[in-house]
Design an enzyme around this catalytic site. Structure first.
Site, PDB file in Angstrom:
ATOM      1  N   ALA A  65      48.483  35.402  43.746  1.00  0.00           N
ATOM      2  CA  ALA A  65      49.917  35.738  43.687  1.00  0.00           C
ATOM      3  C   ALA A  65      50.377  36.008  42.433  1.00  0.00           C
ATOM      4  O   ALA A  65      49.942  35.391  41.411  1.00  0.00           O
ATOM      5  CB  ALA A  65      50.674  34.575  44.407  1.00  0.00           C
ATOM      6  N   GLY A 108      45.991  33.781  46.052  1.00  0.00           N
ATOM      7  CA  GLY A 108      46.373  34.864  46.932  1.00  0.00           C
ATOM      8  C   GLY A 108      45.457  35.930  47.090  1.00  0.00           C
ATOM      9  O   GLY A 108      45.281  36.331  48.378  1.00  0.00           O
ATOM     10  N   GLU A 111      42.838  34.867  49.781  1.00  0.00           N
ATOM     11  CA  GLU A 111      43.422  34.589  50.873  1.00  0.00           C
ATOM     12  C   GLU A 111      43.687  36.003  51.696  1.00  0.00           C
ATOM     13  O   GLU A 111      43.510  36.041  52.820  1.00  0.00           O
ATOM     14  CB  GLU A 111      44.998  33.865  50.563  1.00  0.00           C
ATOM     15  N   GLU A 131      44.674  27.460  42.747  1.00  0.00           N
ATOM     16  CA  GLU A 131      46.148  27.042  42.707  1.00  0.00           C
ATOM     17  C   GLU A 131      46.288  25.439  42.425  1.00  0.00           C
ATOM     18  O   GLU A 131      47.160  25.138  41.693  1.00  0.00           O
ATOM     19  CB  GLU A 131      46.782  26.986  44.104  1.00  0.00           C
TER      20      GLU A 131
HETATM   21  N1  CO8 Z   1      49.621  36.484  38.056  1.00  0.00           N
HETATM   22  C1  CO8 Z   1      50.245  37.202  37.260  1.00  0.00           C
HETATM   23  N2  CO8 Z   1      49.805  37.790  36.068  1.00  0.00           N
HETATM   24  C2  CO8 Z   1      48.388  37.687  36.389  1.00  0.00           C
HETATM   25  C3  CO8 Z   1      47.845  36.728  37.152  1.00  0.00           C
HETATM   26  C4  CO8 Z   1      48.453  36.314  38.215  1.00  0.00           C
HETATM   27  N3  CO8 Z   1      47.906  35.372  39.292  1.00  0.00           N
HETATM   28  N4  CO8 Z   1      46.395  36.968  36.930  1.00  0.00           N
HETATM   29  C5  CO8 Z   1      46.143  37.571  35.611  1.00  0.00           C
HETATM   30  N5  CO8 Z   1      47.436  37.973  35.196  1.00  0.00           N
HETATM   31  C6  CO8 Z   1      47.602  38.638  34.211  1.00  0.00           C
HETATM   32  C7  CO8 Z   1      47.506  38.036  33.089  1.00  0.00           C
HETATM   33  O1  CO8 Z   1      48.689  37.323  32.526  1.00  0.00           O
HETATM   34  C8  CO8 Z   1      47.587  39.053  32.012  1.00  0.00           C
HETATM   35  O2  CO8 Z   1      48.535  39.782  31.564  1.00  0.00           O
HETATM   36  P1  CO8 Z   1      49.057  39.977  29.956  1.00  0.00           P
HETATM   37  O3  CO8 Z   1      48.214  41.061  29.440  1.00  0.00           O
HETATM   38  O4  CO8 Z   1      50.260  40.741  30.093  1.00  0.00           O
HETATM   39  O5  CO8 Z   1      49.170  38.611  29.309  1.00  0.00           O
HETATM   40  C9  CO8 Z   1      46.476  39.973  32.880  1.00  0.00           C
HETATM   41  O6  CO8 Z   1      46.582  39.709  33.905  1.00  0.00           O
HETATM   42  C10 CO8 Z   1      45.191  39.903  32.325  1.00  0.00           C
HETATM   43  O7  CO8 Z   1      44.515  38.716  32.474  1.00  0.00           O
HETATM   44  P2  CO8 Z   1      43.886  37.743  31.473  1.00  0.00           P
HETATM   45  O8  CO8 Z   1      44.175  38.215  30.167  1.00  0.00           O
HETATM   46  O9  CO8 Z   1      44.018  36.351  32.004  1.00  0.00           O
HETATM   47  O10 CO8 Z   1      42.387  38.026  31.726  1.00  0.00           O
HETATM   48  P3  CO8 Z   1      40.881  37.138  31.450  1.00  0.00           P
HETATM   49  O11 CO8 Z   1      39.832  38.077  31.721  1.00  0.00           O
HETATM   50  O12 CO8 Z   1      40.992  36.365  30.436  1.00  0.00           O
HETATM   51  O13 CO8 Z   1      41.158  35.981  32.919  1.00  0.00           O
HETATM   52  C11 CO8 Z   1      41.587  35.242  35.144  1.00  0.00           C
HETATM   53  C12 CO8 Z   1      40.966  36.523  34.072  1.00  0.00           C
HETATM   54  C13 CO8 Z   1      40.527  34.336  35.127  1.00  0.00           C
HETATM   55  C14 CO8 Z   1      41.371  36.015  36.465  1.00  0.00           C
HETATM   56  C15 CO8 Z   1      42.593  34.718  34.610  1.00  0.00           C
HETATM   57  O14 CO8 Z   1      43.782  35.936  34.637  1.00  0.00           O
HETATM   58  C16 CO8 Z   1      43.541  33.841  35.352  1.00  0.00           C
HETATM   59  O15 CO8 Z   1      42.968  32.591  35.734  1.00  0.00           O
HETATM   60  N6  CO8 Z   1      44.512  34.169  36.528  1.00  0.00           N
HETATM   61  C17 CO8 Z   1      45.071  33.327  37.409  1.00  0.00           C
HETATM   62  C18 CO8 Z   1      44.390  32.891  38.427  1.00  0.00           C
HETATM   63  C19 CO8 Z   1      45.026  32.048  39.392  1.00  0.00           C
HETATM   64  O16 CO8 Z   1      45.408  31.158  39.198  1.00  0.00           O
HETATM   65  N7  CO8 Z   1      45.242  32.491  40.741  1.00  0.00           N
HETATM   66  C20 CO8 Z   1      45.901  31.871  41.658  1.00  0.00           C
HETATM   67  C21 CO8 Z   1      47.598  32.201  41.467  1.00  0.00           C
HETATM   68  S1  CO8 Z   1      48.556  31.218  42.637  1.00  0.00           S
HETATM   69  C22 CO8 Z   1      48.483  31.857  44.278  1.00  0.00           C
HETATM   70  O17 CO8 Z   1      47.662  32.743  44.351  1.00  0.00           O
HETATM   71  C23 CO8 Z   1      49.010  31.116  45.196  1.00  0.00           C
HETATM   72  C24 CO8 Z   1      49.184  32.100  46.749  1.00  0.00           C
HETATM   73  C25 CO8 Z   1      50.033  31.285  47.669  1.00  0.00           C
HETATM   74  C26 CO8 Z   1      51.421  30.655  46.862  1.00  0.00           C
HETATM   75  C27 CO8 Z   1      52.198  29.912  47.758  1.00  0.00           C
HETATM   76  C28 CO8 Z   1      53.377  29.348  47.019  1.00  0.00           C
HETATM   77  C29 CO8 Z   1      54.797  29.133  47.842  1.00  0.00           C
END
Ligand code: CO8
Length: 257
Positions: A65, A108, A111, A131
């Site tokens: 997400a 997400g 999911e 998460e």
């Molecule tokens: N949301 C928003 N932006 C994201 C996300 C995300 N989930 N993942 C990556 N991005 C963005 C980064 O912010 C970055 O943007 P910018 O260049 O503007 O800073 C760009 O994508 C590239 O990402 P990275 O520089 O971090 O790339 P890496 O190769 O270094 O890392 C990873 C890749 C490991 C995938 C890393 O980006 C990461 O850990 N991302 C988050 C993963 C995560 O935690 N996902 C779970 C999110 S929560 C969720 O899905 C819950 C769903 C249900 C929620 C219900 C709530 C009520």
């Protein structure tokens, strides 16, 4: 309809939806999910389509997400607005949907892949429910669908640690149906989808509904449900055609009726 965050393509009887928000690793913002639902629904309603493929990029199916979209939500915003509830519509398609996953399928993203009927993974795929690292927990079915797919032990391992699992482990534990080399992923997914789409649509839809019923009910109720659908298929032209073709040693020509 013109989409901003996805691409759609038709290849014979296969409808392909590609998440296309590369700079954010296909982070699933509300507008993106709305587009996905709209495109899948259009293919689901299209009589010329028999199977759909949902895919992302080489680097990410979807990294979850959109954290930036939800980071400032209050409880009242999330609860009152029923945040994320629209995602459930991805799981309501009646035709088969294949998730073709390369790179990250996290939170997400994992999911949404699990809302599809089967997952075909590139050897580069990484699945996880991270998460817990963000101070929350899965919210779009992760604790339920992952547990049903891989069992309690592995689901707890992934959800409580937030670690990622490689494609091979995901296949071993039953999350993934097939692994293919990354550069062949889309072709293999399309071939698989075309193979599925060649069958009679009423039987495909009934089979999908019946398999999914296994997650919702008891064994005896599920077998009863299956039997009713099985009997109902004898009302179709395609049952007569499929069985006649077998007896006559020829290929069936299904008419989806
Ligand atoms: N949301 C928003 N932006 C994201 C996300 C995300 N989930 N993942 C990556 N991005 C963005 C980064 O912010 C970055 O943007 P910018 O260049 O503007 O800073 C760009 O994508 C590239 O990402 P990275 O520089 O971090 O790339 P890496 O190769 O270094 O890392 C990873 C890749 C490991 C995938 C890393 O980006 C990461 O850990 N991302 C988050 C993963 C995560 O935690 N996902 C779970 C999110 S929560 C969720 O899905 C819950 C769903 C249900 C929620 C219900 C709530 C009520």
């Amino acid at each position: 309809m013109d989409y901003e965050m996805i691409l759609t393509e038709r290849d014979g009887a296969v409808g392909i939806v590609t998440l296309n928000r590369p700079k954010a690793l296909n982070a699933l913002s509300t507008p993106l999910v709305d587009e996905v639902v709209d495109a899948l629904r259009a293919f689901d309603a299209d009589p010329g389509i028999g199977c759909m493929v949902l895919t992302g990029s080489e680097r990410a199916f979807a990294a979850g997400a959109d954290i930036k979209e939800m980071k400032d939500l209050s409880f009242a915003d999330a609860f009152g607005g029923d945040f994320i509830s629209s995602w459930d519509r991805i799981a309501t398609m009646r035709k088969p949907v294949i998730a073709a996953v390369a790179g990250f399928a996290l939170g997400g993203g994992c999911e949404v892949a699990m809302m599809c009927d089967l997952i075909i993974a590139a050897d580069t795929a990484k699945f996880g429910q991270p998460e817990i690292n963000l101070g929350v927990m899965p919210g779009a079915g992760g604790t339920q669908r992952l547990t049903r797919a891989v069992g309690k032990a592995k689901a707890m391992d992934l959800i409580l640690t937030g670690r990622m699992m490689e494609a091979e482990e995901a296949e071993r534990c039953g999350l993934v149906a097939r692994i293919v080399p990354a550069d062949r992923l889309l072709e293999e997914a399309k071939t698989l989808a075309a193979t599925i789409a060649r069958h009679s649509l009423p039987s495909l839809m009934a089979a999908k509904e019946s398999v999914n019923r296994a997650y919702e009910t008891t064994l005896s109720e599920g077998v009863h449900f299956e039997r009713r659908l099985f009997h109902a298929l004898f009302a179709t032209h395609d049952q007569k055609e499929g069985m006649a073709a077998f007896a006559e040693k020829r290929s069936p020509e299904f008419q989806n009726r």
